[in-house]
Scaffold this motif. Structure first.
Motif, PDB file in Angstrom:
ATOM      1  N   GLN A 821       0.792  -1.229   0.000  1.00 41.60           N
ATOM      2  CA  GLN A 821       0.000   0.000   0.000  1.00 41.60           C
ATOM      3  C   GLN A 821       0.822   1.276   0.000  1.00 41.60           C
ATOM      4  O   GLN A 821       0.353   2.308  -0.451  1.00 41.60           O
ATOM      5  CB  GLN A 821      -0.926  -0.004   1.214  1.00 41.60           C
ATOM      6  N   THR A 822       2.059   1.190   0.484  1.00 41.02           N
ATOM      7  CA  THR A 822       2.861   2.394   0.587  1.00 41.02           C
ATOM      8  C   THR A 822       2.942   3.116  -0.747  1.00 41.02           C
ATOM      9  O   THR A 822       2.788   4.327  -0.845  1.00 41.02           O
ATOM     10  CB  THR A 822       4.288   2.038   1.045  1.00 41.02           C
ATOM     11  N   HIS A 823       3.180   2.314  -1.796  1.00 42.62           N
ATOM     12  CA  HIS A 823       3.372   2.868  -3.103  1.00 42.62           C
ATOM     13  C   HIS A 823       2.063   3.461  -3.655  1.00 42.62           C
ATOM     14  O   HIS A 823       2.005   4.630  -4.022  1.00 42.62           O
ATOM     15  CB  HIS A 823       3.897   1.755  -4.013  1.00 42.62           C
ATOM     16  N   ASP A 824       1.056   2.631  -3.665  1.00 42.41           N
ATOM     17  CA  ASP A 824      -0.264   3.088  -4.138  1.00 42.41           C
ATOM     18  C   ASP A 824      -0.673   4.351  -3.432  1.00 42.41           C
ATOM     19  O   ASP A 824      -1.235   5.275  -3.995  1.00 42.41           O
ATOM     20  CB  ASP A 824      -1.328   2.026  -3.823  1.00 42.41           C
ATOM     21  N   HIS A 825      -0.309   4.306  -2.175  1.00 43.72           N
ATOM     22  CA  HIS A 825      -0.712   5.382  -1.322  1.00 43.72           C
ATOM     23  C   HIS A 825      -0.160   6.718  -1.770  1.00 43.72           C
ATOM     24  O   HIS A 825      -0.835   7.734  -1.749  1.00 43.72           O
ATOM     25  CB  HIS A 825      -0.210   5.031   0.062  1.00 43.72           C
ATOM     26  N   LYS A 826       1.123   6.680  -2.186  1.00 42.37           N
ATOM     27  CA  LYS A 826       1.780   7.904  -2.617  1.00 42.37           C
ATOM     28  C   LYS A 826       1.064   8.501  -3.825  1.00 42.37           C
ATOM     29  O   LYS A 826       0.838   9.707  -3.912  1.00 42.37           O
ATOM     30  CB  LYS A 826       3.239   7.578  -2.985  1.00 42.37           C
ATOM     31  N   VAL A 827       0.694   7.614  -4.745  1.00 37.81           N
ATOM     32  CA  VAL A 827      -0.021   8.065  -5.941  1.00 37.81           C
ATOM     33  C   VAL A 827      -1.357   8.692  -5.539  1.00 37.81           C
ATOM     34  O   VAL A 827      -1.731   9.770  -6.007  1.00 37.81           O
ATOM     35  CB  VAL A 827      -0.259   6.863  -6.891  1.00 37.81           C
ATOM     36  N   LEU A 828      -1.986   7.992  -4.660  1.00 36.63           N
ATOM     37  CA  LEU A 828      -3.291   8.463  -4.198  1.00 36.63           C
ATOM     38  C   LEU A 828      -3.178   9.836  -3.555  1.00 36.63           C
ATOM     39  O   LEU A 828      -3.984  10.744  -3.813  1.00 36.63           O
ATOM     40  CB  LEU A 828      -3.819   7.451  -3.172  1.00 36.63           C
ATOM     41  N   GLU A 829      -2.150   9.969  -2.729  1.00 37.05           N
ATOM     42  CA  GLU A 829      -1.935  11.254  -2.047  1.00 37.05           C
ATOM     43  C   GLU A 829      -1.768  12.378  -3.056  1.00 37.05           C
ATOM     44  O   GLU A 829      -2.326  13.449  -2.917  1.00 37.05           O
ATOM     45  CB  GLU A 829      -0.689  11.201  -1.153  1.00 37.05           C
ATOM     46  N   GLU A 830      -0.962  12.091  -4.091  1.00 36.71           N
ATOM     47  CA  GLU A 830      -0.722  13.127  -5.094  1.00 36.71           C
ATOM     48  C   GLU A 830      -1.998  13.484  -5.827  1.00 36.71           C
ATOM     49  O   GLU A 830      -2.291  14.634  -6.081  1.00 36.71           O
ATOM     50  CB  GLU A 830       0.332  12.638  -6.095  1.00 36.71           C
ATOM     51  N   LEU A 831      -2.766  12.435  -6.128  1.00 43.19           N
ATOM     52  CA  LEU A 831      -4.025  12.628  -6.827  1.00 43.19           C
ATOM     53  C   LEU A 831      -4.936  13.556  -6.020  1.00 43.19           C
ATOM     54  O   LEU A 831      -5.552  14.472  -6.548  1.00 43.19           O
ATOM     55  CB  LEU A 831      -4.699  11.265  -7.040  1.00 43.19           C
ATOM     56  N   ALA A 847      -0.844  15.770 -15.819  1.00 39.57           N
ATOM     57  CA  ALA A 847      -0.754  15.272 -14.445  1.00 39.57           C
ATOM     58  C   ALA A 847      -1.217  13.829 -14.377  1.00 39.57           C
ATOM     59  O   ALA A 847      -0.601  12.978 -13.732  1.00 39.57           O
ATOM     60  CB  ALA A 847      -1.594  16.149 -13.530  1.00 39.57           C
ATOM     61  N   LEU A 848      -2.306  13.568 -15.078  1.00 44.17           N
ATOM     62  CA  LEU A 848      -2.881  12.222 -15.077  1.00 44.17           C
ATOM     63  C   LEU A 848      -1.879  11.233 -15.686  1.00 44.17           C
ATOM     64  O   LEU A 848      -1.682  10.128 -15.167  1.00 44.17           O
ATOM     65  CB  LEU A 848      -4.172  12.242 -15.910  1.00 44.17           C
ATOM     66  N   TYR A 849      -1.239  11.649 -16.754  1.00 44.29           N
ATOM     67  CA  TYR A 849      -0.258  10.808 -17.427  1.00 44.29           C
ATOM     68  C   TYR A 849       0.854  10.434 -16.453  1.00 44.29           C
ATOM     69  O   TYR A 849       1.241   9.286 -16.310  1.00 44.29           O
ATOM     70  CB  TYR A 849       0.301  11.568 -18.641  1.00 44.29           C
ATOM     71  N   LYS A 850       1.334  11.454 -15.735  1.00 45.74           N
ATOM     72  CA  LYS A 850       2.425  11.250 -14.790  1.00 45.74           C
ATOM     73  C   LYS A 850       2.018  10.257 -13.699  1.00 45.74           C
ATOM     74  O   LYS A 850       2.765   9.352 -13.351  1.00 45.74           O
ATOM     75  CB  LYS A 850       2.797  12.601 -14.153  1.00 45.74           C
ATOM     76  N   LEU A 851       0.824  10.442 -13.202  1.00 51.82           N
ATOM     77  CA  LEU A 851       0.355   9.582 -12.111  1.00 51.82           C
ATOM     78  C   LEU A 851       0.219   8.134 -12.560  1.00 51.82           C
ATOM     79  O   LEU A 851       0.593   7.201 -11.860  1.00 51.82           O
ATOM     80  CB  LEU A 851      -1.000  10.083 -11.572  1.00 51.82           C
ATOM     81  N   GLN A 852      -0.316   7.973 -13.781  1.00 47.94           N
ATOM     82  CA  GLN A 852      -0.493   6.610 -14.285  1.00 47.94           C
ATOM     83  C   GLN A 852       0.860   5.916 -14.431  1.00 47.94           C
ATOM     84  O   GLN A 852       1.009   4.749 -14.090  1.00 47.94           O
ATOM     85  CB  GLN A 852      -1.212   6.653 -15.637  1.00 47.94           C
TER      86      GLN A 852
END
Ligand code: ADP
Ligand code: MG
Length: 857
Positions: A821-831, A847-852
């Protein structure tokens, strides 16, 4: 001193008698201070320090405040705990031979202020006196000079004295100068009160009637100490003092000083204000007197079931009679603070408005009586019966005072026409004179044909006829005598006008004097009835507090508790204050069950989950029940506690700050040495103030001691997870925990109490909630994983008992889940942080491209 001026000699002589006060020395229009007083006052009051040239080597430091604005400065000093001695000129300077005679006319001290600008209407202002005796007993007497209340109690042991005094709103304590130095220091440091000394404890026969209820020589001593001090400082009538009543401490729930503070009964710890305290929730009183009484009830809940039920019966009747209660509240709102008014009548500082307010308040009595009758309930009807209606006073006030008197009592316009024959005669004379003058004006206008001619009045010249310069030519020569010339007009008089003026002024002066005399007579008449007014005030305050409890109970959906023996059961209980603060109904209710078989609850659960809240909720509910209020829950069977002890672990004790482990242990000791099986002990994360093993060992020993020796009902919250093993060795201890769940890497607090021990530590999640930097959180997770990877010894019962305790809490592997979850979490936080409304479509795409890309990585 020999080469001082005579006035400075006088000053020094008076100052020597008032060493512990600021001496406000009247010089013309100023109160002056000299020497150290001046230096200190200049600093405290932020006023300029000057020097008085005394013709000596050293000029004398001096500062002063204008006499007309002195009260603000006095208030400032008294609020800070100082005393102020007011020294006035007591002879007419014009008649004085040599230095004008001066005397201290009043000593204003924190505990004896009477001026309404120095008092808070919702708070009592107590001064206490303390006498100590050979056998270790102490007598304490409380007085509120503004209301005349006197209360006395015998307290055994010094510790109990501190707890008793701490729980009362006292500003000043009068003690014997022989009280041991270290005790004096303790009073000053722990209670933050002004200390005063009075060694004269001989009884003044003048006050015999105040002592009728005191059956103990020791109480008489303490009371005499207090009365002598008050008399010495106030130097005026104390006719409003009420008979001293004995407080039987054993008839009241004892709260140690930590409990009253920690439970935030009357003020919050942090802000020191009422807002956020239990009093704040319960106070729907309509009068200041009621508000003060409610506070007293909270400070001394009851133990006697019959008395509690009696209050509850009335609350119950008020609760159900909504319409009548509403009418009652409305009627109470028109009742003025009669308790303090009685004090001011006695001191002689009331004006016409105060007495009109008194009349209006008294006129509410028949209204209140008839509303109370409408409830049709026995106790409420009795309450109505206790309320006496002093018709003769109402008649006196109504026939004498005008409806809207001026503030001053020395300028007339207070007394109604028809009240006093002579006054009517004076007034007629003045009115007739004025009538004559207005007729004269009309007559002269016509005779001279000057339309703007007018008759005016001023203090210097009296009545005059005024003619503007432009019209002077119309005025026949010699018609009037010229008196004064203005730029645009001339002013004249006539002998008849002067004659009338004389009559009017004389009549007015006489009527003003007579009005003042009549007013003081009325005041003296009322003064004769102060005990009656105080009795009425007391009954009305009672009524007000009970309606307040009913109003709150209905509004917040509280339930009437039932009192049972050796057992306590609360169904869906709530914290009365937090529930209000949260407002949206999101407070999670919880049950509590304690009985002889299980009387200790050991509470575990993550930080912030609600452990402290749950514990305080129980204490607050118990206190509410024992003052006669309904309680926040669906159903309650309560146990009447004799004492409540609370200790909040040093780590949680935000306020005392300096709180050391020593203090924590002292306070725990206080509970252990005084609690009985009928007491409630709350120990919240005790043992945190020292190293882990040490603290845990102590915590365990304390629980065992309570379990084996005291049998008090106890709630014990701890972050030492290992202690949950105690359930195996202590039969009357039960584990409970506050449930929290993990949801997608975040902890979700459910604030639900469940049976058994908690099994996870959510420290890192809480740190995350607190928004610690993300890299830090990740690092903590890594460390945790490493630690969990090591083969740690699990705490067992044996180890607990031999004191080999493990530092780490038994966290069952939640780490695998976390790693993902740590990783997913970071993406989620940024989102989450994207501010979509401020982005162009193209920026959003980027931004969306970067996150994906990050998510796929
Ligand atoms: P702990 O002592 O376990 O660290 P607290 O009792 O201090 O936790 O509670 C932390 C916060 O959680 C409280 O300030 C309150 O906002 C919230 N809280 C506690 N109990 C409840 C409850 N029963 N329902 C809703 N919120 C609660
Ligand atoms: Mg806590």
């Amino acid at each position: 001193m020999s080469n001082q001026t005579p006035m400075m000699k006088q000053y020094l002589k008076i100052k020597a008698e008032h060493k512990d006060a600021f001496l406000f020395f009247r010089l013309g229009d100023f109160y002056e201070m000299f020497y150290e007083d001046a230096v200190k006052a200049a600093r405290e009051l932020e006023i300029t320090l000057t020097k008085r040239d005394s013709g000596q080597k050293e000029p004398i430091p001096m500062c002063g405040v204008p006499h007309h604005s002195a009260s603000g400065y006095i208030k400032n000093l008294v609020d800070k705990g100082y005393k102020v001695a007011i020294c006035e000129q007591v002879e007419d300077p014009k008649l004085a031979k040599g230095v004008v005679k001066r005397e201290v006319v009043q000593l204003i001290t924190p505990g004896t202020v009477m001026e309404s600008n120095m008092l808070n209407e919702q708070d009592n202002n107590y001064i206490a006196s303390l006498s100590h005796f050979q056998d270790g007993s102490h007598a304490i007497v409380y007085n509120d000079l503004s209301t005349g209340e006197n209360k006395a109690a015998i307290v055994i042991g010094w510790d109990a004295v501190i707890h008793e005094l701490y729980n009362q709103p006292i500003r000043e304590i009068v003690i014997s100068s022989k009280l041991p130095e270290e005790k004096q220091t303790e009073l000053k440091d722990r209670l933050h009160v002004t200390l005063s000394y009075q060694d004269e404890v001989n009884f003044n026969a003048e006050y015999r009637y105040l002592c009728e209820n005191l059956n103990d020589e020791r109480l008489m001593k303490a009371f005499s100490r207090l009365l002598n001090y008050i008399q010495h400082t106030q130097k005026r009538s104390l006719d409003h003092l009420q008979k001293a009543e004995i407080i039987e401490l054993k008839n009241h729930l004892a709260l140690d000083m930590y409990s009253k503070r920690n439970l935030e009964l009357t003020e919050t710890i942090l802000r020191k204000g009422k807002h956020g305290s239990l009093l704040w929730v319960l106070d729907q009183t309509a009068t200041a007197m009621g508000s003060r009484m409610l506070k007293k009830w909270l400070e001394r809940p009851l133990l006697n079931k019959v008395e509690i039920e009696k209050r509850l019966d009335i609350v119950d009747a008020f609760y159900s009679g909504f319409m009548e209660r509403d009418a009652l509240r409305e009627a109470l709102k028109s009742v003025y603070d009669m308790e303090r008014l009685a004090g001011r009548i006695s001191f002689g500082n009331v004006n016409g408005r105060d007495l009109v307010q008194l009349k209006k308040s008294l006129m509410q009595i028949p209204v209140l009586q008839s509303i109370l009758q409408q409830f049709g309930q026995k106790q409420v009807t009795e309450l109505a019966g206790q309320l006496k209606y002093p018709e003769h006073l109402v008649e006196l006030l109504d026939s004498s005072l005008v409806e809207e008197p001026p503030i001053s009592i020395k300028e007339g316009s207070l007394i109604k026409d028809g009240f006093h024959e002579q006054l009517d005669l004076y007034r007629d004379a003045a009115r007739n004179g004025k009538q004559w003058i207005s007729e004269l004006e009309q007559k002269e206008k016509e005779a001279t044909n000057i339309r703007s001619l007018k008759i005016g009045y001023n203090r210097v010249f009296g009545y005059y006829i005024e003619v503007t310069k432009a019209n002077l030519h119309l005025l026949p020569e010699g018609r009037y005598e010229r008196k004064q010339t203005l730029t645009n007009a001339e002013r004249y008089v006539t002998p008849e006008l002067k004659e009338k003026e004389q009559l009017i002024l004389e009549a007015q002066e006489k009527s003003v004097d007579l009005e003042y005399k009549l007013f003081t007579e009325i005041r003296e008449e009322i003064k004769e009835h102060i005990p009656l007014l105080q009795e009425i005030a007391d009954t009305i305050s009672h009524m007000d507090v009970l309606q307040s409890l009913a109003t709150v109970s209905e509004k917040n959906n509280y339930k009437r508790p039932v009192f049972v023996d050796q057992k306590l059961r609360i169904n869906n209980g709530r914290h009365p204050v937090i529930e209000q603060v949260m407002k949206d109904g999101s407070f999670v209710p919880n049950d509590v069950a304690l009985d002889k078989e299980k009387n200790i609850l050991l509470i575990t659960g993550p930080n912030m989950s609600g452990k402290s809240t749950y514990m305080r909720q129980l204490a607050l509910t118990a206190i509410m029940g024992q003052i006669g209020c309904f309680v926040p829950c669906d159903e309650a069977e309560l146990f009447i506690f004799d004492q409540i002890f609370t200790r909040i672990g040093a780590a949680d004790d935000l306020v005392s700050g300096q709180s050391t482990f020593m203090v924590e242990m002292l306070e725990a000791n206080h509970a252990l040495s005084h609690a009985t099986e009928n007491s409630l002990i709350l120990l919240d994360e005790i043992g945190r103030g020292t190293s882990t093993y040490d603290g845990m060992a102590l915590a365990q020993a304390i629980v065992e001691y309570i379990h084996n020796n005291i049998h008090a009902k106890t709630l014990f919250s701890t972050h030492y997870h290992e202690l949950t093993a105690l359930e195996n060795s202590l039969p009357r201890l039960k584990n409970i925990h506050v449930r929290a769940e993990e949801y997608e890497g975040n902890v979700v607090f459910l604030h639900q109490i469940k049976e058994g021990a908690a099994d996870e530590s959510y420290g890192i999640h809480v740190a995350k909630l607190a928004e610690l930097p993300e890299p830090l959180i990740e690092r903590a997770r890594t460390i945790l994983e490493q630690l969990e990877g090591q083969d740690r010894p699990q705490p067992t019962k044996e180890k607990m008992e031999t004191g080999q305790l493990s530092f780490f809490v038994d966290t069952k592997a939640s780490s695998k889940k976390e790693k993902l979850q740590t990783h997913d979490h970071k993406v989620l936080e940024e989102l989450k942080t994207l501010n979509l409304f401020e982005m162009t479509p193209l920026e959003a795409m980027n931004a969306l491209y970067k996150l994906q890309k990050q998510a796929k990585a």
